[in-house]
Design an enzyme around this catalytic site. Structure first.
Site, PDB file in Angstrom:
ATOM      1  N   LYS A 195       2.030  11.370  -1.403  1.00  0.00           N
ATOM      2  CA  LYS A 195       1.038   9.944  -0.598  1.00  0.00           C
ATOM      3  C   LYS A 195      -0.072  10.752  -0.057  1.00  0.00           C
ATOM      4  O   LYS A 195       0.061  11.376   0.773  1.00  0.00           O
ATOM      5  CB  LYS A 195       2.079   9.382   0.151  1.00  0.00           C
ATOM      6  CG  LYS A 195       1.311   8.043   0.724  1.00  0.00           C
ATOM      7  CD  LYS A 195       2.165   7.492   1.581  1.00  0.00           C
ATOM      8  CE  LYS A 195       1.689   6.746   2.583  1.00  0.00           C
ATOM      9  NZ  LYS A 195       2.524   6.350   3.778  1.00  0.00           N
ATOM     10  N   LYS A 212      -3.901  10.259   5.802  1.00  0.00           N
ATOM     11  CA  LYS A 212      -4.879  10.818   6.766  1.00  0.00           C
ATOM     12  C   LYS A 212      -3.976  11.716   7.783  1.00  0.00           C
ATOM     13  O   LYS A 212      -4.641  12.733   8.257  1.00  0.00           O
ATOM     14  CB  LYS A 212      -5.575  10.164   7.249  1.00  0.00           C
ATOM     15  CG  LYS A 212      -5.195   9.053   8.326  1.00  0.00           C
ATOM     16  CD  LYS A 212      -6.214   7.849   8.616  1.00  0.00           C
ATOM     17  CE  LYS A 212      -5.973   6.715   8.460  1.00  0.00           C
ATOM     18  NZ  LYS A 212      -6.885   5.480   8.374  1.00  0.00           N
ATOM     19  N   LYS A 222       8.926   8.641  11.446  1.00  0.00           N
ATOM     20  CA  LYS A 222       8.330   8.867  12.687  1.00  0.00           C
ATOM     21  C   LYS A 222       9.205   9.743  13.631  1.00  0.00           C
ATOM     22  O   LYS A 222       8.553  10.416  14.466  1.00  0.00           O
ATOM     23  CB  LYS A 222       8.010   7.553  13.263  1.00  0.00           C
ATOM     24  CG  LYS A 222       6.619   6.804  12.455  1.00  0.00           C
ATOM     25  CD  LYS A 222       5.461   7.564  12.503  1.00  0.00           C
ATOM     26  CE  LYS A 222       4.180   6.882  12.082  1.00  0.00           C
ATOM     27  NZ  LYS A 222       4.148   6.907  10.449  1.00  0.00           N
TER      28      LYS A 222
HETATM   29  P1  TYM Z   1      -1.666   1.535   6.329  1.00  0.00           P
HETATM   30  O1  TYM Z   1      -2.802   1.186   7.401  1.00  0.00           O
HETATM   31  O2  TYM Z   1      -0.807   2.505   6.403  1.00  0.00           O
HETATM   32  O3  TYM Z   1      -1.920   1.417   4.969  1.00  0.00           O
HETATM   33  C1  TYM Z   1      -2.940   0.215   4.569  1.00  0.00           C
HETATM   34  C2  TYM Z   1      -2.816  -0.088   3.038  1.00  0.00           C
HETATM   35  O4  TYM Z   1      -2.981   0.911   2.280  1.00  0.00           O
HETATM   36  C3  TYM Z   1      -1.956   1.410   1.495  1.00  0.00           C
HETATM   37  N1  TYM Z   1      -1.731   2.767   1.128  1.00  0.00           N
HETATM   38  C4  TYM Z   1      -1.722   3.228  -0.017  1.00  0.00           C
HETATM   39  N2  TYM Z   1      -1.442   2.828  -1.165  1.00  0.00           N
HETATM   40  C5  TYM Z   1      -1.347   3.692  -2.313  1.00  0.00           C
HETATM   41  N3  TYM Z   1      -1.344   5.208  -2.015  1.00  0.00           N
HETATM   42  C6  TYM Z   1      -1.297   5.609  -0.994  1.00  0.00           C
HETATM   43  N4  TYM Z   1      -1.487   6.939  -0.731  1.00  0.00           N
HETATM   44  C7  TYM Z   1      -1.542   4.946   0.268  1.00  0.00           C
HETATM   45  N5  TYM Z   1      -1.730   5.118   1.555  1.00  0.00           N
HETATM   46  C8  TYM Z   1      -1.851   3.813   2.170  1.00  0.00           C
HETATM   47  C9  TYM Z   1      -0.519   0.907   2.366  1.00  0.00           C
HETATM   48  O5  TYM Z   1       0.595   0.686   1.309  1.00  0.00           O
HETATM   49  C10 TYM Z   1      -1.218  -0.369   2.759  1.00  0.00           C
HETATM   50  O6  TYM Z   1      -1.252  -1.316   1.644  1.00  0.00           O
HETATM   51  N6  TYM Z   1       1.929  -1.392   7.905  1.00  0.00           N
HETATM   52  C11 TYM Z   1       0.585  -1.665   7.307  1.00  0.00           C
HETATM   53  C12 TYM Z   1      -0.221  -2.325   7.959  1.00  0.00           C
HETATM   54  C13 TYM Z   1      -0.182  -3.817   8.352  1.00  0.00           C
HETATM   55  C14 TYM Z   1       0.530  -4.565   7.102  1.00  0.00           C
HETATM   56  C15 TYM Z   1       0.608  -5.867   7.834  1.00  0.00           C
HETATM   57  C16 TYM Z   1       0.032  -4.893   5.702  1.00  0.00           C
HETATM   58  C17 TYM Z   1       0.227  -4.314   9.447  1.00  0.00           C
HETATM   59  N7  TYM Z   1       0.621  -5.639   9.299  1.00  0.00           N
HETATM   60  C18 TYM Z   1       1.046  -6.990   7.180  1.00  0.00           C
HETATM   61  C19 TYM Z   1       0.513  -5.983   5.011  1.00  0.00           C
HETATM   62  C20 TYM Z   1       0.859  -7.110   5.816  1.00  0.00           C
HETATM   63  C21 TYM Z   1       0.116  -0.093   7.070  1.00  0.00           C
HETATM   64  O7  TYM Z   1       0.476   0.797   8.067  1.00  0.00           O
HETATM   65  O8  TYM Z   1      -0.830  -0.065   6.215  1.00  0.00           O
END
Ligand code: TYM
Length: 331
Positions: free
Chosen positions: A194, A197, A111
């Site tokens: 990966k 968006k 970031k």
């Molecule tokens: P976020 O919102 O970026 O993504 C949500 C979930 O989708 C998975 N993901 C992917 N998995 C495989 N391939 C990809 N290209 C891909 N892009 C996204 C992410 O691994 C995630 O599981 N920090 C987290 C949100 C969060 C969270 C939490 C998750 C906040 N608190 C507590 C678990 C427990 C996040 O940014 O996810």
């Protein structure tokens, strides 16, 4: 029964990476576990400090959760900001989280590189908020994609440190989980490793995308002139198309195109056409359900209130016990 917790940031529509890495597992896990799945709207403020429409982004994700098969009777589905105890636990965990370890986190370093004009304290402490989300319900398992592995490791560090500091055996140390398999990473269509968006609008296919939009994005996916020798290793963008096909097409379709590649007879146009149709068949039922659910405000409100109530109950129990363990007392 094991406790499962996971969340998705409310930064817009869900894409195939979110679905395959996380939600597909949420749906499977809700059958035999005690599940809490939430929409991380606090977290979304780390990158979208003044979101155009916070409420609508949250609603979009709630609709998509339900359309994917999450059942509010089986799981607790809630919105992070409806549970203020999470923010209190975040504050308490921050007192025992060190700037050095937070600065070393890969997602923070990324970031700093990608949004140098908004390196806020929320980004630095993103892992402590995430740990608070997870341990507030004393979770054992956290279904996430591969990119979240380091955050889970930090969650274990914070949970273990709390137990040691206060000499208790209170928080379990939760593990990242993918229904008995390796954690997955769905690649992007832009050649990146990966699907995401934020990097490039053509990298991601959303569950809500129309068939025409899907065809257009897949046909534009990065490829090359093709292999020149049999069994040549695949460059990253080509590997990506194969990985997507492995996830969304039938196994014999995947092996058909793998064989063509290995014999240097592959035509990427044909492969992409097939992949687009397979993705469309996969996402169409979800898109149709989303369209119906999006208009049912009364039902969405009921789901959110029911989830908030159940999540608050579990979270306030934890925060009460945590305050007691640390030594806060009423006068
Ligand atoms: P976020 O919102 O970026 O993504 C949500 C979930 O989708 C998975 N993901 C992917 N998995 C495989 N391939 C990809 N290209 C891909 N892009 C996204 C992410 O691994 C995630 O599981 N920090 C987290 C949100 C969060 C969270 C939490 C998750 C906040 N608190 C507590 C678990 C427990 C996040 O940014 O996810």
């Amino acid at each position: 029964m094991e406790i499962v917790v996971s969340g998705i940031r409310s930064t817009g529509n869900l894409h195939l990476g979110n679905y395959f890495g996380a939600i597909r597992n949420f749906v499977k896990m809700q059958e035999a576990n005690h599940c809490y799945f939430f929409i991380a709207d606090y977290h979304s403020l780390t990158t979208h400090p003044t979101p155009a429409d916070l409420h609508n982004s949250v609603k979009t994700v709630l609709v998509e959760f339900l359309a994917c098969g999450l059942d509010p009777e089986k799981s607790t589905l809630y919105i992070q900001s409806d549970v203020p105890a999470v923010a209190e636990l975040y504050l308490l965990l921050n007192m025992n989280a060190y700037v050095g370890e937070l600065e070393r986190c890969t997602s923070f370093k990324e970031k700093i590189r990608t949004m140098p004009n908004n390196v806020n304290a929320g980004l630095l402490t993103y892992p402590t908020l995430m740990a608070a989300d997870i341990i507030i319900h004393k979770a054992h398992k956290v279904p996430v994609g591969k990119d979240q592995e380091q955050h889970l490791e930090m969650t274990r560090t914070f949970a273990g440190r709390f137990n040691r500091m206060y000499d208790v055996d209170y928080f379990p140390e939760p593990v990242a989980y993918n229904f008995g398999e390796e954690l997955v990473k769905i690649p992007g269509l832009d050649g990146g490793q990966k699907m995401s968006k934020s990097d490039n609008e053509n990298s991601a296919i959303f569950l809500a995308d129309s068939p025409e939009a899907i065809r257009k994005k897949v046909m534009k996916a990065v490829t090359d002139a093709g292999p020149t020798e049999p069994n040549q290793p695949k460059p990253q963008p080509i590997e990506n198309i194969f990985q997507l096909m492995q996830a969304f097409s039938a196994p014999d379709t995947f092996s058909h195109f793998s064989n063509l590649y290995n014999r240097c007879e592959i035509r990427y146009g044909d492969m992409k056409k097939q992949l687009a149709e397979d993705i469309i068949s996969y996402t169409t039922p979800f898109r149709e359900k989303m369209e119906t659910l999006a208009n049912d405000e009364a039902y969405l409100g009921k789901v959110a209130r029911m989830g908030a109530e159940k999540a608050r109950e579990s979270a306030s129990r934890t925060i009460r016990e945590v305050r007691e363990i640390i030594g806060f007392k009423e006068m």
